[in-house]
Each structure stands twice: as structure tokens, then as C-alpha cells.
Design an enzyme around this catalytic site. Structure first.
Site, PDB file in Angstrom:
ATOM      1  N   ASP A   8     -12.616  -8.244 -13.316  1.00 55.62           N
ATOM      2  CA  ASP A   8     -11.920  -8.627 -12.088  1.00 55.62           C
ATOM      3  C   ASP A   8     -12.018 -10.137 -11.934  1.00 55.62           C
ATOM      4  O   ASP A   8     -13.128 -10.697 -11.948  1.00 55.62           O
ATOM      5  CB  ASP A   8     -12.553  -7.939 -10.874  1.00 55.62           C
ATOM      6  CG  ASP A   8     -12.230  -6.455 -10.818  1.00 55.62           C
ATOM      7  OD1 ASP A   8     -11.523  -5.968 -11.723  1.00 55.62           O
ATOM      8  OD2 ASP A   8     -12.688  -5.781  -9.876  1.00 55.62           O
ATOM      9  N   ASP A 129      -4.188   2.856  -4.942  1.00 55.22           N
ATOM     10  CA  ASP A 129      -5.470   2.578  -4.314  1.00 55.22           C
ATOM     11  C   ASP A 129      -5.483   3.294  -2.975  1.00 55.22           C
ATOM     12  O   ASP A 129      -4.623   3.033  -2.121  1.00 55.22           O
ATOM     13  CB  ASP A 129      -5.660   1.076  -4.118  1.00 55.22           C
ATOM     14  CG  ASP A 129      -5.519   0.308  -5.434  1.00 55.22           C
ATOM     15  OD1 ASP A 129      -5.803   0.904  -6.490  1.00 55.22           O
ATOM     16  OD2 ASP A 129      -5.123  -0.864  -5.398  1.00 55.22           O
TER      17      ASP A 129
END
Length: 241
Positions: A8, A129
């Protein structure tokens, strides 16, 4: 089953967030390319990369770091975060990204996803998500009124390569994945599903592996790999069995 180690990106560094909060970032490596190379050396078959700044900005931000990762490893890379138009999709796939993950735009502009799948067969994934089962967008800052299942079903006939299902409430907390929710989603779809969020132990990976028949293609792991809760070699062995 595939293990996708996660890189990330925030401000050019490799970080992990807690529940998607940008102000709760822990830096694990200031060289994402070195981190990718370490994953490759350990035997990983894919790398999962997210441009966190891009997810919030709505456009690619950490391009230099992504390009450095692509130059450092000869592994397929899947990339998400801030990819909201065909130009960005074309750009990254031309640069060598194997698969792009479309999140917010999948909710906002599903026709764009369909067009991208036609232009780039097998190279488009949809990132769903979910917070409390409902789709969250704009870097998880906004929760919609659309359920994860409803959104996934919209793309059943679009040619999407995979659905990446993240439980935001588990992400970065090492609380265990919401496997029941992800497996229930996978069982309703013909599209392969990738588990993301909360993986904390080898037992979590064994539980995911045991549900492979539901349609689970792989699992994304981040924090547990970085802080040593999961040994990478053992993780690869568990998922290979």
C-alpha cells in the site's frame, strides 16, 4: 490458491492503515520496489499494489513508486487506487501492470467497467470494499446504499477477471477475515473472488483455503506479513496444499 502480498503506497512509501484511516498509517518500508523484490525472492507469484493517495485524490498519485515496483520484479502486479477512467487504465496496462482494480468507478460508472473489460480481456478486476455489507467508495470515506452482492452481480456478464472483496471493518486490525461474508458472496458469483482484510494468522489462511470450492481465487495479506505474525514461506505452503 494465490497469496497476494500487499504493498500500500502513501507518499511514496510502503505503509499499512488501520480500517482505511490515512492518519493511522504505519510505514513498513520506504522503498516499495525493495519490498516487492523481497516478496518475489520469497516465492510469491503476484504482487497487490494500492495507491492510497490516489484512492483519495481520484487520480494516480504514486506513479513513480508503482513504476519502480514494475521495474524491480518480473511478477504480475495488480494495481488499484485512483484509477477512474479509460486513459488511466490504458496507461497502467501499457506500462506493464497485469491487472487493474476498479473500485469507486465501478459504482459510479459501471459502463466504464464493461468497456474496459472489452478493451482489456482478463485484465480488469472490480474492488468491492464493504462496511457492514454496504459498498464504500472514495477511499472508503463514503458508504453507499448499494450492497456488496448487488454491485458484484451487476458485473457477472461483463468479463471481470476477479472481484476483490475487502471488509473495511477488519482491514489492518488483524482481527481475522470476514470469511463467511466473502464466501457467501463468492457462492453467488461465477467470477472468482479474492479475500482481503483482517488476515492475521496461518489458521486464517487454512480456513480460507478450505473454502476454495466456494469460488475463492486467493487472499491478500499485508500487516500480518510485515509484522511477522505470518511467515511468508509457511503462508505460501498452506495455500499451495
Amino acid at each position: 490458491m494465490i497469496l497476494f502480498p500487499a504493498i500500500d503506497l502513501k507518499d511514496g512509501q510502503c505503509v499499512r492503515l488501520r480500517k482505511g484511516e490515512m492518519d493511522q498509517a504505519t510505514v513498513f518500508n520506504d522503498s516499495p520496489a525493495d519490498q516487492a523484490a523481497a516478496f518475489a525472492l520469497a516465492g510469491c507469484r503476484w504482487i497487490h499494489v494500492v495507491d492510497l493517495n490516489g484512492a483519495f485524490a481520484g487520480r494516480p498519485v504514486n506513479a513513480p513508486a508503482v513504476e519502480a515496483i514494475l521495474a524491480a520484479v518480473d511478477l504480475p502486479v495488480q494495481l488499484g487506487g485512483g484509477i477512474r477512467d479509460l486513459a488511466a487504465i490504458d496507461l497502467w496496462l501499457d506500462k506493464g501492470v497485469r491487472r487493474v482494480i476498479l473500485g469507486t468507478v465501478a459504482l459510479r460508472d459501471p459502463q466504464l467497467v464493461r468497456e474496459a473489460c472489452k478493451r482489456h480481456p482478463g485484465r480488469i478486476a472490480v474492488g468491492i470494499d464493504a462496511r457492514g455489507g454496504m459498498v464504500a467508495v472514495e477511499g472508503w470515506a463514503e458508504t453507499s446504499a448499494v450492497s456488496a452482492l448487488d454491485l458484484a452481480l451487476r458485473f457477472e456478464d461483463a468479463g471481470v477477471a476477479a472481484i476483490v472483496h475487502t471488509d473495511i471493518d477488519r482491514d489492518g486490525l488483524l482481527a481475522g477475515p470476514n470469511l463467511d461474508a466473502t464466501a457467501a458472496l463468492a457462492e453467488r458469483l461465477t467470477t472468482p473472488v479474492i479475500v482481503s482484510g483482517g488476515v492475521a494468522s496461518l489458521d486464517d489462511l487454512r480456513a480460507i483455503r478450505a473454502r476454495a470450492a466456494a469460488g475463492l481465487e486467493g487472499v491478500i495479506s499485508g500487516r500480518a506479513l510485515y509484522d511477522g505474525r505470518i511467515d511468508l514461506a509457511e503462508a505460501l505452503a498452506v495455500l499451495a496444499d
